[in-house]
Write an enzyme that holds these catalytic residues in place. Structure first.
Site, mmCIF file in Angstrom:
data_model
loop_
_atom_site.group_PDB
_atom_site.id
_atom_site.type_symbol
_atom_site.label_atom_id
_atom_site.label_comp_id
_atom_site.label_asym_id
_atom_site.label_seq_id
_atom_site.Cartn_x
_atom_site.Cartn_y
_atom_site.Cartn_z
ATOM 1 N N LYS A 64 0.840 -1.207 0.000
ATOM 2 C CA LYS A 64 0.000 0.000 0.000
ATOM 3 C C LYS A 64 0.874 1.256 0.000
ATOM 4 O O LYS A 64 0.640 2.182 -0.787
ATOM 5 C CB LYS A 64 -0.914 -0.031 1.236
ATOM 6 C CG LYS A 64 -1.895 1.109 1.317
ATOM 7 C CD LYS A 64 -3.086 0.753 2.179
ATOM 8 C CE LYS A 64 -2.813 0.785 3.660
ATOM 9 N NZ LYS A 64 -2.585 2.150 4.192
ATOM 10 N N SER A 65 1.873 1.291 0.849
ATOM 11 C CA SER A 65 2.726 2.495 0.946
ATOM 12 C C SER A 65 3.430 2.755 -0.379
ATOM 13 O O SER A 65 3.526 3.903 -0.838
ATOM 14 C CB SER A 65 3.785 2.297 2.035
ATOM 15 O OG SER A 65 3.181 2.217 3.295
ATOM 16 N N ARG A 109 -8.409 12.323 12.611
ATOM 17 C CA ARG A 109 -6.970 12.008 12.746
ATOM 18 C C ARG A 109 -6.136 13.298 12.736
ATOM 19 O O ARG A 109 -6.406 14.205 11.959
ATOM 20 C CB ARG A 109 -6.541 11.047 11.631
ATOM 21 C CG ARG A 109 -7.265 9.709 11.775
ATOM 22 C CD ARG A 109 -6.813 8.706 10.753
ATOM 23 N NE ARG A 109 -5.437 8.309 10.969
ATOM 24 C CZ ARG A 109 -4.784 7.471 10.162
ATOM 25 N NH1 ARG A 109 -5.390 6.980 9.100
ATOM 26 N NH2 ARG A 109 -3.539 7.129 10.402
ATOM 27 N N SER A 138 6.992 9.044 12.348
ATOM 28 C CA SER A 138 5.925 8.849 11.356
ATOM 29 C C SER A 138 6.465 9.048 9.950
ATOM 30 O O SER A 138 6.971 10.120 9.612
ATOM 31 C CB SER A 138 4.784 9.841 11.618
ATOM 32 O OG SER A 138 4.024 10.033 10.446
ATOM 33 N N ASP A 188 1.862 -1.297 11.877
ATOM 34 C CA ASP A 188 0.585 -1.739 11.300
ATOM 35 C C ASP A 188 0.271 -3.200 11.622
ATOM 36 O O ASP A 188 -0.845 -3.671 11.395
ATOM 37 C CB ASP A 188 0.586 -1.539 9.775
ATOM 38 C CG ASP A 188 0.565 -0.055 9.411
ATOM 39 O OD1 ASP A 188 0.225 0.771 10.276
ATOM 40 O OD2 ASP A 188 0.895 0.270 8.260
HETATM 41 C C1 S3P Z 1 2.521 4.788 6.245
HETATM 42 C C2 S3P Z 1 3.090 5.143 7.448
HETATM 43 C C3 S3P Z 1 2.554 4.690 8.747
HETATM 44 C C4 S3P Z 1 1.618 3.494 8.587
HETATM 45 C C5 S3P Z 1 0.632 3.693 7.477
HETATM 46 C C6 S3P Z 1 1.351 3.887 6.159
HETATM 47 C C7 S3P Z 1 3.127 5.298 5.004
HETATM 48 O O1 S3P Z 1 1.821 5.740 9.335
HETATM 49 O O2 S3P Z 1 0.959 3.253 9.809
HETATM 50 O O3 S3P Z 1 -0.219 2.572 7.366
HETATM 51 O O4 S3P Z 1 2.807 4.787 3.908
HETATM 52 O O5 S3P Z 1 3.938 6.232 5.096
HETATM 53 P P1 S3P Z 1 2.518 6.874 10.250
HETATM 54 O O6 S3P Z 1 3.362 7.709 9.402
HETATM 55 O O7 S3P Z 1 1.357 7.645 10.847
HETATM 56 O O8 S3P Z 1 3.281 6.121 11.286
#
Ligand code: S3P
Length: 429
Positions: A22-23, A122, A167, A314
């Site tokens: 996904k990322s 959020r 984050s 996650d």
């Molecule tokens: C993500 C970063 C994480 C993760 C999210 C995807 C990303 O969040 O929990 O599912 O793709 O950069 P945070 O940056 O809030 O930790």
């Protein structure tokens, strides 16, 4: 939508190729749009979150073609993005929201970002405050904390930013803004977080410097369209890794799983708990890829905290379920970020697993789980959170009673084919 699951002494056998990361899928659309020329993405995750990212960039005038196996983005560069006529709707996607804000901050037009009910609760000031410091004009509910958020972007100045939260979304937002600022932006992370943005900058022909937790990025870089092969998502594979580890008599293979070292905390946890796990690393593409084989085994408890947390943030809901089947007391700490995910995941995991008989308690920054517990059936809820929904479906493998999951449709955010994949490897005895 309620979904009922009822297995009879299942064992899990076979092989699964989980959907794309996904990322990385989000970032492939963003960099494809920000590059000059054509980008081809293979293995893209067609989940709701990543489709929201596609829609936002289409609204800014980017042509994105979707076929069965590929996404083609006709990149326009930062300067080619157009003021959107409609609201930029991020749906349920925190990654789209925060990364997009970093991009919009430097663009000379007005836009409004909205999302669903979960997004609207959020915290966004972690992103909007530093972007305002860089020069963007941003407003939103509670002084830029919550969507809807409006952005009038423009000329940005670089900053030195000490991140108050570990984050990757925050880091990436500042990187995107830094790419548009005049000069060098420096970011210091409290702990290392996923580095897909940094890797993708290099893949698209840009440069970024990384020295331990210090990142520097120069503004004004140009990117060139590329081919992106998106590996399977370790966060989706995690549900089957845990299922294979805790359902007696199981053996599962997961192919083409991304194993980026900033995402592999679940592998360390499984090994520490005594899981029978084999990791075969394949050729290193822009992102490392592996084949994982898991067999069920006797598991013991573990303590999880500190710098490993961002590497498995996650996966904590499914790790909590794993811990219910391990001998001893598992402690998860330093994970307060769980409270601001798609839902408050500390409350959701603890309260929903208790309904199925788990011995689990919430703490300020995590949870404590006593195992092993015999789980039973019951009525539970995803609380609109895809990862809670899938964790509860895996819990259903541990009882012969019916588990009814309310709000199960949330899984389409990251793994629309989850149920058919689960049924393809679960054999009732
Ligand atoms: C993500 C970063 C994480 C993760 C999210 C995807 C990303 O969040 O929990 O599912 O793709 O950069 P945070 O940056 O809030 O930790």
């Amino acid at each position: 939508m309620k979904h009922s699951l009822c297995f009879q002494n299942p064992i899990l056998k076979g092989s699964i190729k989980v959907p794309g990361d996904k990322s990385i899928s989000h970032r492939s659309i963003m960099f494809g749009a920000l590059a000059e020329g054509k980008t081809v993405v293979r293995g893209f995750l067609k989940g709701d979150d990543c489709l929201s990212t596609i829609q936002c960039f289409r609204s800014m005038g980017v042509q994105i073609d979707e076929s069965e196996n590929e996404i083609i983005i006709h990149g326009v560069g930062f300067s080619g993005l157009k003021e959107p006529k409609e609201l930029l709707d991020v749906g349920n996607s925190g990654t789209t929201t925060r990364l997009l804000l970093g991009i919009l901050a430097g663009l000379p037009f007005h836009s409004v970002v909205i999302g669903d009910e979960s997004i609207a609760s959020r915290p966004m000031r972690r992103v909007t405050d530093p972007l305002k410091k860089m020069g963007a004009k941003i407003d939103g509910r509670e002084n830029g904390q919550y969507t809807p958020i409006s952005v009038r972007g423009g000329k940005l100045s670089p900053i030195e930013f000490i991140m108050p939260h570990a984050s990757a979304q925050l880091k990436s937002a500042i990187i995107f803004a830094g790419l548009q600022a005049e000069g060098i932006t420096t970011i210091i992370e409290p702990e290392k977080t996923r580095d897909h943005t940094e890797r993708m900058i290099e893949h698209f022909g840009g440069s970024i410097t990384r020295d331990h937790n210090r990142i520097t990025i120069e503004g004004g870089q140009q990117f060139k369209g590329q081919t992106v092969n998106v590996p399977g998502d370790i966060s989706s594979a995690a549900f089957f890794l845990v299922a294979g580890a805790i359902v007696n008599g199981s053996q599962l293979t997961l192919t083409d799983v991304g194993l980026n070292p900033t995402r592999d905390g679940i592998i360390d946890v499984l090994n520490q708990m005594g899981a029978d796990l084999t990791v075969e690393c394949e050729k290193d593409r822009a992102e490392p890829v592996s084949t994982l084989t898991i067999k069920s085994s006797q598991l013991t408890s573990v303590e999880i905290g500190g710098s490993i947390i961002p590497k498995l943030i996650d996966e904590i809901p499914i790790i909590a379920l794993l811990a219910t089947q391990a001998l001893g007391t598992t402690i998860i700490k330093d994970a307060e970020e769980l409270k601001v995910k798609e839902t408050n995941r500390i409350d959701a995991v603890v309260q929903e697993l208790k309904k199925l008989g788990a011995n689990i308690d919430a703490t300020e920054d995590g949870m404590i789980i006593h195992g092993p517990a015999v789980l039973h059936g019951g009525m539970v809820s995803s609380r609109g959170d895809h990862r809670i929904g899938m964790m509860l479906a895996v819990a259903a493998l541990l009882t012969n009673e019916e588990v009814q999951i309310d709000g199960f449709e949330a899984i389409s955010v990251s793994y629309p084919e989850f149920l058919s994949d689960l049924h393809s490897i679960a054999v009732n005895q």
